[in-house]
Design an enzyme around this catalytic site. Structure first.
Site, PDB file in Angstrom:
ATOM      1  N   HIS A 165       0.847  -1.187   0.000  1.00  0.00           N
ATOM      2  CA  HIS A 165       0.000   0.000   0.000  1.00  0.00           C
ATOM      3  C   HIS A 165       0.890   1.248   0.000  1.00  0.00           C
ATOM      4  CE1 HIS A 165      -3.380  -2.456   1.989  1.00  0.00           C
ATOM      5  NE2 HIS A 165      -3.892  -2.009   0.863  1.00  0.00           N
ATOM      6  N   CYS A 252      -2.752   1.173   9.461  1.00  0.00           N
ATOM      7  CA  CYS A 252      -3.773   0.220   9.023  1.00  0.00           C
ATOM      8  C   CYS A 252      -4.793  -0.091  10.110  1.00  0.00           C
ATOM      9  CB  CYS A 252      -3.138  -1.101   8.617  1.00  0.00           C
ATOM     10  SG  CYS A 252      -1.625  -0.923   7.707  1.00  0.00           S
TER      11      CYS A 252
HETATM   12  C1  CIR Z   1      -3.663  -7.277   3.751  1.00  0.00           C
HETATM   13  O1  CIR Z   1      -2.829  -7.854   3.038  1.00  0.00           O
HETATM   14  O2  CIR Z   1      -4.647  -6.727   3.283  1.00  0.00           O
HETATM   15  C2  CIR Z   1      -3.450  -7.260   5.245  1.00  0.00           C
HETATM   16  N1  CIR Z   1      -2.807  -8.465   5.633  1.00  0.00           N
HETATM   17  C3  CIR Z   1      -2.638  -6.056   5.650  1.00  0.00           C
HETATM   18  C4  CIR Z   1      -3.335  -4.754   5.389  1.00  0.00           C
HETATM   19  C5  CIR Z   1      -2.501  -3.598   5.757  1.00  0.00           C
HETATM   20  N2  CIR Z   1      -3.240  -2.400   5.648  1.00  0.00           N
HETATM   21  C6  CIR Z   1      -2.726  -1.244   5.262  1.00  0.00           C
HETATM   22  O3  CIR Z   1      -1.565  -1.152   4.859  1.00  0.00           O
HETATM   23  N3  CIR Z   1      -3.554  -0.209   5.277  1.00  0.00           N
END
Ligand code: CIR
Length: 257
Positions: A165, A252
């Site tokens: 991201h 996140c």
């Molecule tokens: C994913 O791969 O979607 C989750 N394991 C981690 C999400 C991380 N979120 C973010 O960077 N906003």
């Protein structure tokens, strides 16, 4: 003070099956993840914000990463359309919390075939940077741009080459200060900021969050900690070891608005 509210969701036991690009780090320890989440909430509670704590949702292993299914601005809330299949349904579960703060006509939606995840969106005043990633596509960015324009805000695209991201590698700390790592050190578009380059071995800690003058920094990254302190912010440190195993960082784990 800029943020008055924060929304978080408790991690679920199924988090051990969450998406990861780094299986070599091992599966997260749920009990430890819960304690770290407690610490995250208590750090936020020292930043002068109201906190909404949503219950764990076992149907969605990654649902504690509440930043991705919504983007909340001062003027409107946007329910995103997560590009990760196992996460897409999270958008329906965040709406209830968003309705507590926004009337229906101020809640916008990203629709198929557009996809967008909040982790790809970085707010810098009235301007939003949005990462074009494996999760956020061109059509999603187009829809976001149109929505933001309706409310007098602007948006520009940043192509991602390495990170999951956008905010995995770059974070705005307000006051024109930006933490940058990896591909963002030399990327075009961020020249006007005071950029603080993070060494490769601490790249994970590029994901710090500014909350009303305090910056929360992940535990175990001394260079980043010193950098943030030297900028004059109040600093709180929270261990996010179990979330790191799922590619998740501090940003996140909350929606801040
Ligand atoms: C994913 O791969 O979607 C989750 N394991 C981690 C999400 C991380 N979120 C973010 O960077 N906003």
């Amino acid at each position: 003070k800029k943020f008055s509210h924060v929304i978080v969701r408790r991690p679920c036991r199924a988090m051990v099956e969450g998406i990861t690009s780094a299986p070599e780090l091992g599966k997260p320890d749920y009990e430890l993840a819960m304690r770290e989440h407690d610490d995250y909430i208590s750090a936020l509670s020292r930043c002068d914000v109201d906190i909404t704590i949503l219950p764990a949702d076992e149907r969605y292993p990654d649902s504690c990463f509440v930043e991705d299914p919504a983007l909340i601005t001062k003027a409107c809330a946007i329910i995103t359309n997560p590009g990760a299949k196992t996460r897409n349904g999270e958008k329906n579960e965040i709406i209830g919390a968003v309705r507590e703060f926004f009337p229906a006509d101020k809640i916008e939606y990203i629709h198929d075939p557009g996809t967008l995840e909040g982790g790809d969106v970085m707010m810098a005043g009235d301007h939003f940077y949005v990462g074009r990633s494996a999760r956020t596509n061109e059509e999603g960015i187009k829809q976001l741009t149109e929505i933001l324009a309706k409310y007098g805000m602007t948006c520009s695209e940043v192509k991602l080459e390495e990170v999951l991201h956008l905010k995995t590698g770059v974070n705005y700390l307000e006051d024109n200060n930006m933490l940058v790592s990896g591909e963002f050190v030399n990327k075009e578009g961020f020249e006007k900021y005071n950029k603080y380059e993070i060494p490769e071995n601490e790249a994970y800690a590029a994901n710090c969050i500014w909350v009303n003058g305090t910056v929360i920094v992940p535990e175990g990254y001394p260079t980043v900690l010193e950098t943030v302190k030297s900028l004059g912010y109040k600093v709180l440190v929270v261990d996010t070891s179990e979330y790191r195993k799922l590619d998740g960082g501090l940003s996140c784990l909350s929606l801040r608005f």
